[in-house]
Design a protein around this motif. Structure first.
Motif, PDB file in Angstrom:
ATOM      1  N   ALA A 163       0.851  -1.205   0.000  1.00  0.00           N
ATOM      2  CA  ALA A 163       0.000   0.000   0.000  1.00  0.00           C
ATOM      3  C   ALA A 163       0.882   1.248   0.000  1.00  0.00           C
ATOM      4  O   ALA A 163       0.674   2.191  -0.759  1.00  0.00           O
ATOM      5  CB  ALA A 163      -0.911   0.001   1.217  1.00  0.00           C
ATOM      6  N   LYS A 164       1.921   1.219   0.817  1.00  0.00           N
ATOM      7  CA  LYS A 164       2.844   2.366   0.905  1.00  0.00           C
ATOM      8  C   LYS A 164       3.562   2.570  -0.434  1.00  0.00           C
ATOM      9  O   LYS A 164       3.757   3.690  -0.893  1.00  0.00           O
ATOM     10  CB  LYS A 164       3.864   2.112   2.033  1.00  0.00           C
ATOM     11  CG  LYS A 164       4.700   3.304   2.432  1.00  0.00           C
ATOM     12  CD  LYS A 164       5.417   3.034   3.766  1.00  0.00           C
ATOM     13  CE  LYS A 164       6.473   4.104   4.040  1.00  0.00           C
ATOM     14  NZ  LYS A 164       7.754   3.500   4.460  1.00  0.00           N
ATOM     15  N   TYR A 165       3.907   1.453  -1.067  1.00  0.00           N
ATOM     16  CA  TYR A 165       4.662   1.548  -2.332  1.00  0.00           C
ATOM     17  C   TYR A 165       3.814   2.224  -3.415  1.00  0.00           C
ATOM     18  O   TYR A 165       4.297   3.077  -4.147  1.00  0.00           O
ATOM     19  CB  TYR A 165       5.105   0.150  -2.780  1.00  0.00           C
ATOM     20  CG  TYR A 165       5.988   0.176  -4.009  1.00  0.00           C
ATOM     21  CD1 TYR A 165       5.484  -0.169  -5.257  1.00  0.00           C
ATOM     22  CD2 TYR A 165       7.317   0.611  -3.919  1.00  0.00           C
ATOM     23  CE1 TYR A 165       6.291  -0.104  -6.390  1.00  0.00           C
ATOM     24  CE2 TYR A 165       8.127   0.670  -5.045  1.00  0.00           C
ATOM     25  CZ  TYR A 165       7.602   0.312  -6.284  1.00  0.00           C
ATOM     26  OH  TYR A 165       8.395   0.383  -7.403  1.00  0.00           O
ATOM     27  N   TYR A 166       2.539   1.846  -3.474  1.00  0.00           N
ATOM     28  CA  TYR A 166       1.664   2.471  -4.483  1.00  0.00           C
ATOM     29  C   TYR A 166       1.283   3.891  -4.092  1.00  0.00           C
ATOM     30  O   TYR A 166       0.889   4.705  -4.917  1.00  0.00           O
ATOM     31  CB  TYR A 166       0.413   1.634  -4.706  1.00  0.00           C
ATOM     32  CG  TYR A 166       0.627   0.391  -5.560  1.00  0.00           C
ATOM     33  CD1 TYR A 166       0.207  -0.857  -5.125  1.00  0.00           C
ATOM     34  CD2 TYR A 166       1.261   0.467  -6.800  1.00  0.00           C
ATOM     35  CE1 TYR A 166       0.401  -1.997  -5.900  1.00  0.00           C
ATOM     36  CE2 TYR A 166       1.463  -0.661  -7.577  1.00  0.00           C
ATOM     37  CZ  TYR A 166       1.038  -1.889  -7.124  1.00  0.00           C
ATOM     38  OH  TYR A 166       1.229  -3.004  -7.895  1.00  0.00           O
ATOM     39  N   GLY A 167       1.357   4.162  -2.776  1.00  0.00           N
ATOM     40  CA  GLY A 167       1.164   5.532  -2.295  1.00  0.00           C
ATOM     41  C   GLY A 167      -0.191   6.111  -2.652  1.00  0.00           C
ATOM     42  O   GLY A 167      -1.211   5.411  -2.673  1.00  0.00           O
ATOM     43  N   ARG A 195      -6.620   1.599   6.934  1.00  0.00           N
ATOM     44  CA  ARG A 195      -7.735   2.560   6.852  1.00  0.00           C
ATOM     45  C   ARG A 195      -7.302   3.911   7.418  1.00  0.00           C
ATOM     46  O   ARG A 195      -7.634   4.965   6.894  1.00  0.00           O
ATOM     47  CB  ARG A 195      -8.955   2.032   7.607  1.00  0.00           C
ATOM     48  CG  ARG A 195      -9.686   0.892   6.868  1.00  0.00           C
ATOM     49  CD  ARG A 195     -11.030   0.533   7.464  1.00  0.00           C
ATOM     50  NE  ARG A 195     -11.674  -0.507   6.644  1.00  0.00           N
ATOM     51  CZ  ARG A 195     -11.759  -1.806   7.000  1.00  0.00           C
ATOM     52  NH1 ARG A 195     -11.268  -2.205   8.175  1.00  0.00           N
ATOM     53  NH2 ARG A 195     -12.332  -2.702   6.196  1.00  0.00           N
ATOM     54  N   GLU A 196      -6.488   3.851   8.458  1.00  0.00           N
ATOM     55  CA  GLU A 196      -6.025   5.115   9.062  1.00  0.00           C
ATOM     56  C   GLU A 196      -5.120   5.888   8.104  1.00  0.00           C
ATOM     57  O   GLU A 196      -4.985   7.098   8.193  1.00  0.00           O
ATOM     58  CB  GLU A 196      -5.288   4.829  10.384  1.00  0.00           C
ATOM     59  CG  GLU A 196      -6.254   4.556  11.544  1.00  0.00           C
ATOM     60  CD  GLU A 196      -5.563   3.915  12.759  1.00  0.00           C
ATOM     61  OE1 GLU A 196      -6.276   3.629  13.744  1.00  0.00           O
ATOM     62  OE2 GLU A 196      -4.331   3.672  12.688  1.00  0.00           O
ATOM     63  N   SER A 197      -4.543   5.141   7.127  1.00  0.00           N
ATOM     64  CA  SER A 197      -3.680   5.840   6.142  1.00  0.00           C
ATOM     65  C   SER A 197      -4.525   6.472   5.039  1.00  0.00           C
ATOM     66  O   SER A 197      -3.992   7.051   4.096  1.00  0.00           O
ATOM     67  CB  SER A 197      -2.688   4.840   5.525  1.00  0.00           C
ATOM     68  OG  SER A 197      -3.394   3.978   4.629  1.00  0.00           O
ATOM     69  N   GLY A 198      -5.863   6.296   5.155  1.00  0.00           N
ATOM     70  CA  GLY A 198      -6.739   6.961   4.172  1.00  0.00           C
ATOM     71  C   GLY A 198      -7.282   6.035   3.107  1.00  0.00           C
ATOM     72  O   GLY A 198      -8.015   6.456   2.217  1.00  0.00           O
ATOM     73  N   LEU A 199      -6.917   4.774   3.171  1.00  0.00           N
ATOM     74  CA  LEU A 199      -7.374   3.826   2.138  1.00  0.00           C
ATOM     75  C   LEU A 199      -8.697   3.180   2.540  1.00  0.00           C
ATOM     76  O   LEU A 199      -8.940   2.909   3.716  1.00  0.00           O
ATOM     77  CB  LEU A 199      -6.325   2.715   1.961  1.00  0.00           C
ATOM     78  CG  LEU A 199      -5.090   3.055   1.141  1.00  0.00           C
ATOM     79  CD1 LEU A 199      -4.056   1.941   1.286  1.00  0.00           C
ATOM     80  CD2 LEU A 199      -5.451   3.250  -0.321  1.00  0.00           C
ATOM     81  N   ALA A 200      -9.530   2.927   1.515  1.00  0.00           N
ATOM     82  CA  ALA A 200     -10.691   2.057   1.747  1.00  0.00           C
ATOM     83  C   ALA A 200     -10.158   0.634   1.639  1.00  0.00           C
ATOM     84  O   ALA A 200      -9.351   0.338   0.734  1.00  0.00           O
ATOM     85  CB  ALA A 200     -11.740   2.314   0.676  1.00  0.00           C
ATOM     86  N   ILE A 201     -10.561  -0.220   2.543  1.00  0.00           N
ATOM     87  CA  ILE A 201      -9.998  -1.573   2.606  1.00  0.00           C
ATOM     88  C   ILE A 201     -11.095  -2.615   2.465  1.00  0.00           C
ATOM     89  O   ILE A 201     -12.157  -2.495   3.083  1.00  0.00           O
ATOM     90  CB  ILE A 201      -9.260  -1.803   3.951  1.00  0.00           C
ATOM     91  CG1 ILE A 201      -8.125  -0.781   4.088  1.00  0.00           C
ATOM     92  CG2 ILE A 201      -8.700  -3.224   4.049  1.00  0.00           C
ATOM     93  CD1 ILE A 201      -7.042  -0.884   3.019  1.00  0.00           C
ATOM     94  N   LEU A 202     -10.822  -3.638   1.652  1.00  0.00           N
ATOM     95  CA  LEU A 202     -11.721  -4.789   1.542  1.00  0.00           C
ATOM     96  C   LEU A 202     -10.938  -6.004   2.013  1.00  0.00           C
ATOM     97  O   LEU A 202      -9.817  -6.248   1.533  1.00  0.00           O
ATOM     98  CB  LEU A 202     -12.171  -4.983   0.080  1.00  0.00           C
ATOM     99  CG  LEU A 202     -13.011  -6.243  -0.210  1.00  0.00           C
ATOM    100  CD1 LEU A 202     -14.385  -6.114   0.464  1.00  0.00           C
ATOM    101  CD2 LEU A 202     -13.167  -6.465  -1.710  1.00  0.00           C
TER     102      LEU A 202
END
Ligand code: FO1
Length: 331
Positions: free
Chosen positions: A262-266, A286-293
């Motif tokens: 996730a960090k790599y794709y930023g 999720r705390e990094s701002g991503l929607a997660i499935l």
């Protein structure tokens, strides 16, 4: 069965075996006019006078049902007479070319030599194989991955096949990336207001997805698009399902985990799909701002491929673009 309203499209970015599995699942959820699959060509190489496009072939063979699912590449019911004859002639046999597979390389190579673009050759091969969903090489220009190691650079197939991914990787150089023009239909989709989502398959980020998204303008157009970008993690429970992604990450100093992907794709990502085994990463992600499935992401059967594809689709279509891209100009 169409799950998209009116003429919305989905773009899937794919390379390698994992990407092909998800792409197959997506073709069972979407009509041909609703899906285009963009394929990495940086693994391509010239061998025995033939232009070989492994990721295009893996995808085409998978979509046409002809692939050898145990090997993960090449064709089922293959014979190796030509390879044995090549060995007798003292020719290299480290890259195994089956007799039926050879037909693809011969057909592609003579067309390319006649000046036909890789896109056109691919479309003709797909037509012959009964594939109806558009398969787009990422570019008709040449991009080649070179693996940087302590002992110098290796072409991708030299590293992956001949040396069985043994050398320690320091980085990947994408030769030709600076001047590679993304395939024209790929760009049209990226710029289209009808684009509903961009799905990055569970492929190796460094050698299968980077060549696609690092071409000039592609990442910017992805960010500027109203279509959410969703990636499926190629790492499950600290390891890759197949291929060298985990080994590469460790050797390049990354923690082998979904969080590193996730960090790599930023900020390219709006959504991220992880396996249930990594459910404990969901909160941090999720705390990094991503929607997660969080769903099962191992695809062993056709049903697994279809299930994951429909879950990823529903998830992607439920996302609105979460980043403000108004400031970015489209180059
Ligand atoms: N992979 C191997 O590990 N060994 C091989 O001998 C081999 C031959 C081969 C022939 C045609 C083709 O389209 C793919 C082939 N692959 C082989 C797989 C290929 O190296 C990888 O699929 C990609 O380059 C990485 O995704």
């Amino acid at each position: 069965m169409s799950i998209l309203n009116k003429d919305r499209q989905i773009l899937a970015l794919s390379g390698g075996v994992g990407g092909s599995k998800l792409a197959l699942g997506l073709t069972h959820c979407l009509e041909p006019h609703e899906l285009a699959i963009v394929v990495n060509t940086a693994d391509d190489f010239e061998h025995l006078g033939l232009h070989i496009s492994p990721d295009l072939d893996t995808l085409m063979y998978t979509l046409s049902g002809l692939s050898d699912t145990s090997r993960g590449w090449g064709l089922a019911d293959e014979s190796w007479g030509a390879l044995d004859a090549l060995a007798r002639l003292g020719q290299p046999t480290w890259f195994q070319l089956g007799d039926r597979d050879l037909a693809t390389h011969l057909a592609r190579s003579c067309q390319l030599r006649a000046g036909t673009s890789l896109s056109t050759v691919t479309a003709e091969l797909c037509l012959s194989l009964g594939i109806t969903h558009p398969v787009l090489p990422m570019s008709d220009d040449s991009v080649r991955s070179f693996i940087q190691t302590g002992g110098g650079e290796l072409s991708f197939q030299e590293y992956f096949v001949r040396q069985h991914c043994a050398p320690e990787i320091q980085g990947v150089r994408l030769h030709g990336i600076e001047v590679a023009r993304p395939q024209k239909v790929f760009i049209e989709h990226l710029k289209s207001p009808d684009l509903a989502a961009i799905i990055i398959g569970p492929s190796n980020p460094f050698v299968s997805i980077d060549p696609i998204i690092k071409m000039p303008g592609v990442a910017e157009m992805m960010r500027a698009s109203t279509a959410p970008v969703v990636a499926v993690s190629p790492i499950i429970d600290g390891d890759a399902v197949k291929g060298p992604a985990a080994k590469m990450m460790a050797e390049m100093g990354m923690t082998v985990a979904t969080t590193s992907i996730a960090k790599y794709y930023g900020d390219l990502l709006d959504g991220f799909v992880i396996d249930e085994k990594d459910a404990d990463h969901a909160t941090a992600l999720r705390e990094s701002g991503l929607a997660i499935l969080v769903v099962p992401t191992v695809m062993q059967t056709l049903e697994d491929r279809q299930m994951l594809a429909s879950q990823v689709l529903d998830f992607s279509l439920s996302l609105s673009k979460t980043h403000d891209h108004s400031t970015l100009s489209i180059t």
